[in-house]
Design a protein around this motif. Structure first.
Motif, mmCIF file in Angstrom:
data_model
loop_
_atom_site.group_PDB
_atom_site.id
_atom_site.type_symbol
_atom_site.label_atom_id
_atom_site.label_comp_id
_atom_site.label_asym_id
_atom_site.label_seq_id
_atom_site.Cartn_x
_atom_site.Cartn_y
_atom_site.Cartn_z
ATOM 1 N N GLY A 83 0.818 -1.210 0.000
ATOM 2 C CA GLY A 83 0.000 0.000 0.000
ATOM 3 C C GLY A 83 0.854 1.263 0.000
ATOM 4 O O GLY A 83 1.820 1.367 -0.757
ATOM 5 N N ASP A 84 0.524 2.181 0.875
ATOM 6 C CA ASP A 84 1.252 3.446 0.943
ATOM 7 C C ASP A 84 2.549 3.339 1.740
ATOM 8 O O ASP A 84 3.298 4.304 1.851
ATOM 9 C CB ASP A 84 0.373 4.527 1.584
ATOM 10 C CG ASP A 84 -0.850 4.843 0.735
ATOM 11 O OD1 ASP A 84 -0.751 4.710 -0.502
ATOM 12 O OD2 ASP A 84 -1.893 5.206 1.316
ATOM 13 N N ASP A 85 2.803 2.167 2.299
ATOM 14 C CA ASP A 85 3.987 1.966 3.138
ATOM 15 C C ASP A 85 5.217 1.704 2.278
ATOM 16 O O ASP A 85 5.440 0.597 1.809
ATOM 17 C CB ASP A 85 3.746 0.793 4.097
ATOM 18 C CG ASP A 85 4.896 0.581 5.065
ATOM 19 O OD1 ASP A 85 5.709 1.510 5.208
ATOM 20 O OD2 ASP A 85 4.981 -0.499 5.666
ATOM 21 N N GLU A 86 6.022 2.754 2.059
ATOM 22 C CA GLU A 86 7.269 2.594 1.307
ATOM 23 C C GLU A 86 8.331 2.070 2.267
ATOM 24 O O GLU A 86 8.671 2.700 3.256
ATOM 25 C CB GLU A 86 7.715 3.930 0.710
ATOM 26 C CG GLU A 86 8.992 3.817 -0.099
ATOM 27 C CD GLU A 86 9.433 5.163 -0.652
ATOM 28 O OE1 GLU A 86 10.561 5.259 -1.146
ATOM 29 O OE2 GLU A 86 8.651 6.131 -0.568
ATOM 30 N N LYS A 87 8.852 0.890 1.959
ATOM 31 C CA LYS A 87 9.762 0.211 2.869
ATOM 32 C C LYS A 87 11.183 0.173 2.320
ATOM 33 O O LYS A 87 11.371 -0.114 1.140
ATOM 34 C CB LYS A 87 9.256 -1.217 3.116
ATOM 35 C CG LYS A 87 10.087 -2.031 4.072
ATOM 36 C CD LYS A 87 10.006 -1.492 5.473
ATOM 37 C CE LYS A 87 10.828 -2.338 6.431
ATOM 38 N NZ LYS A 87 10.918 -1.716 7.757
ATOM 39 N N ARG A 88 12.156 0.452 3.182
ATOM 40 C CA ARG A 88 13.555 0.325 2.790
ATOM 41 C C ARG A 88 14.152 -0.895 3.480
ATOM 42 O O ARG A 88 14.086 -1.020 4.702
ATOM 43 C CB ARG A 88 14.360 1.566 3.187
ATOM 44 C CG ARG A 88 15.781 1.554 2.604
ATOM 45 C CD ARG A 88 16.627 2.669 3.167
ATOM 46 N NE ARG A 88 17.005 2.394 4.558
ATOM 47 C CZ ARG A 88 17.824 3.156 5.273
ATOM 48 N NH1 ARG A 88 18.313 4.252 4.759
ATOM 49 N NH2 ARG A 88 18.123 2.836 6.522
#
Length: 234
Positions: A140-145
């Motif tokens: 979803g909107d959770d941009e993960k590094r």
């Protein structure tokens, strides 16, 4: 004498000067990284081997390995420590608590990177989830590094790495967060979430780690990481 290393442009020469004057000065350096346990202190060196911490203080090369490996070398060179007495008594250490936590994480990442290189595993570091559109859809909107990404013909492993020397609510938060994100990632064909963590801090949060094990199939520490490498190579 140790204060003379602060702001030096040639750290090794400063170490040699102190060594020739009074090598016993280095025997107190373990307290600079808040090591206060009694008896023999066992640590992991840059090669991933367990060694007695005090043995690093028996040679100039050992002292340099300690300074570089703990990150103290950069603190001395960049003059981030003004006075070691104040630092030890907690004035600067307290103000620098978040930075110390970050350094322990960076040391863990460096250790994992070293193990991967030693075993011939190709990897990338600090990769964002937005690189894969199908993965980003489930997040979803959770941009993960991710700390590490290992891509094989069969699967792409997205890896998070951390180390906790003390307990606290942070461990529970991390376990809960990864338990939430892992099923989402693993639901995408060809992707797998991997968590590599270590540190005595987990002794106080064993229940949370046990709960995470039931949700995240791939959790490893510095001892069991070889099982993960065997899976990759297989």
């Amino acid at each position: 004498m140790l204060n003379s290393m602060i702001g030096t442009t040639d750290l090794r020469r400063s170490v040699e000067t102190i060594w020739n004057r009074d090598r016993s000065a280095f025997s107190v350096m373990d307290i600079l990284i808040a090591v206060r346990s009694e008896g023999k202190k066992v640590v992991l060196n840059s090669a991933g081997d367990c060694i007695i911490l005090d043995r690093l203080f028996t040679s100039i090369d050992g002292v340099m390995e300690y300074l570089e490996g703990t990150g103290l070398a950069d603190l001395f060179r960049q003059k981030k420590i003004n006075d070691l007495v104040d630092y030890v008594f907690g004035i600067e250490t307290g103000l620098d608590s978040n930075a110390r936590k970050n350094r322990s994480g960076h040391v863990m990442e460096g250790m994992v990177a070293s193990i991967l290189k030693k075993n011939g595993i190709k990897f990338r570091q600090e990769v964002y989830s937005t690189e894969w559109s199908n993965l980003q859809r489930v997040l979803g909107d959770d941009e993960k590094r991710f700390d590490f990404v290992i891509q094989t013909p069969k699967k792409t492993y997205l890896i998070e790495v951390n180390f906790y020397s003390g307990g606290g609510s942070k461990l529970n938060e991390v376990a809960r967060s990864y338990s939430d994100i892992a099923p989402k990632i693993n639901s995408v064909p060809g992707f797998e979430f991997v968590w590599i963590t270590d540190g005595i801090g987990w002794k106080s949060a064993k229940n949370k780690l046990q709960e995470a094990y039931s949700i995240i199939p791939s959790i490893y520490n510095l001892t069991s990481i070889m099982e993960f490498l065997q899976e990759i190579k297989g």
